[in-house]
Design a protein around this motif. Structure first.
Motif, PDB file in Angstrom:
ATOM      1  N   TRP A 145       0.801  -1.219   0.000  1.00  0.00           N
ATOM      2  CA  TRP A 145       0.000   0.000   0.000  1.00  0.00           C
ATOM      3  C   TRP A 145       0.839   1.278   0.000  1.00  0.00           C
ATOM      4  N   ASP A 146       2.040   1.238   0.634  1.00  0.00           N
ATOM      5  CA  ASP A 146       2.825   2.472   0.742  1.00  0.00           C
ATOM      6  C   ASP A 146       4.126   2.407  -0.047  1.00  0.00           C
ATOM      7  N   LEU A 147       4.240   1.473  -0.954  1.00  0.00           N
ATOM      8  CA  LEU A 147       5.401   1.281  -1.825  1.00  0.00           C
ATOM      9  C   LEU A 147       6.663   0.866  -1.069  1.00  0.00           C
ATOM     10  N   SER A 148       6.552   0.466   0.170  1.00  0.00           N
ATOM     11  CA  SER A 148       7.734   0.043   0.909  1.00  0.00           C
ATOM     12  C   SER A 148       8.154  -1.378   0.559  1.00  0.00           C
ATOM     13  N   MET A 149       7.261  -2.119  -0.096  1.00  0.00           N
ATOM     14  CA  MET A 149       7.585  -3.495  -0.480  1.00  0.00           C
ATOM     15  C   MET A 149       7.120  -3.758  -1.904  1.00  0.00           C
ATOM     16  N   THR A 150       7.973  -4.412  -2.678  1.00  0.00           N
ATOM     17  CA  THR A 150       7.616  -4.902  -3.997  1.00  0.00           C
ATOM     18  C   THR A 150       8.036  -6.360  -4.118  1.00  0.00           C
ATOM     19  N   ASN A 151       7.411  -7.035  -5.055  1.00  0.00           N
ATOM     20  CA  ASN A 151       7.647  -8.464  -5.237  1.00  0.00           C
ATOM     21  C   ASN A 151       7.552  -8.735  -6.737  1.00  0.00           C
ATOM     22  N   ALA A 160       3.252  -7.380   0.041  1.00  0.00           N
ATOM     23  CA  ALA A 160       2.869  -7.385  -1.370  1.00  0.00           C
ATOM     24  C   ALA A 160       2.684  -8.830  -1.814  1.00  0.00           C
ATOM     25  N   PRO A 161       1.494  -9.386  -1.642  1.00  0.00           N
ATOM     26  CA  PRO A 161       1.288 -10.820  -1.925  1.00  0.00           C
ATOM     27  C   PRO A 161       1.493 -11.176  -3.388  1.00  0.00           C
ATOM     28  N   SER A 162       1.871 -12.448  -3.614  1.00  0.00           N
ATOM     29  CA  SER A 162       2.043 -12.932  -4.984  1.00  0.00           C
ATOM     30  C   SER A 162       1.046 -14.026  -5.362  1.00  0.00           C
TER      31      SER A 162
END
Length: 125
Positions: free
Chosen positions: A52-58, A105-107
């Motif tokens: 939601w806050d761009l702190s995590m990407t996958n 960030a679920p996959s």
């Protein structure tokens, strides 16, 4: 919740495209966003997600180092920048979001409840 993808098209191998996903119907900034793709005769494949806050990407293994996911919460829009495109990237690309909030960030495709109609990306060799 409505999701509308745009930006697909035909591009030569090695080229770039940027996909957009415009969201409406609820508070965009509270939920993760993801991109998946599906080629004819194949299962839907995870491409990338952002929390939601761009702190995590996958990222899926096949796109790491070539694709970048981002979002602009002020514009209720998610993006997928695709560089160094390959013919095997040819697919219908979908954006998706979840019904529940997540800190990460679920996959997993089964965690995503809302889907756009898809935008076609075709990469010629």
């Amino acid at each position: 919740v409505q999701l509308v993808e745009s930006g697909g098209g035909l591009v030569q191998a090695g080229g770039s495209l940027r996909l957009s996903c415009a969201a409406s119907g609820r508070t965009f900034s509270s939920y993760p966003m993801a991109w998946f793709r599906q080629a004819p005769g194949k299962e839907r494949e995870f491409v990338a997600s952002v929390n939601w806050d761009l702190s995590m990407t996958n990222y899926g293994d096949s796109v790491k180092g070539r694709f970048t996911i981002s979002r602009d919460n002020a514009k209720n829009t998610a993006y997928l920048q695709m560089n160094s495109l390959k013919p095997e990237d040819t697919a219908l690309y979908y954006c998706a979001t979840t019904k529940e909030t997540f800190w990460n960030a679920p996959s997993r495709v089964t965690l995503y409840d809302y889907w756009g109609q898809g935008t076609q990306v075709t990469v010629s060799s």
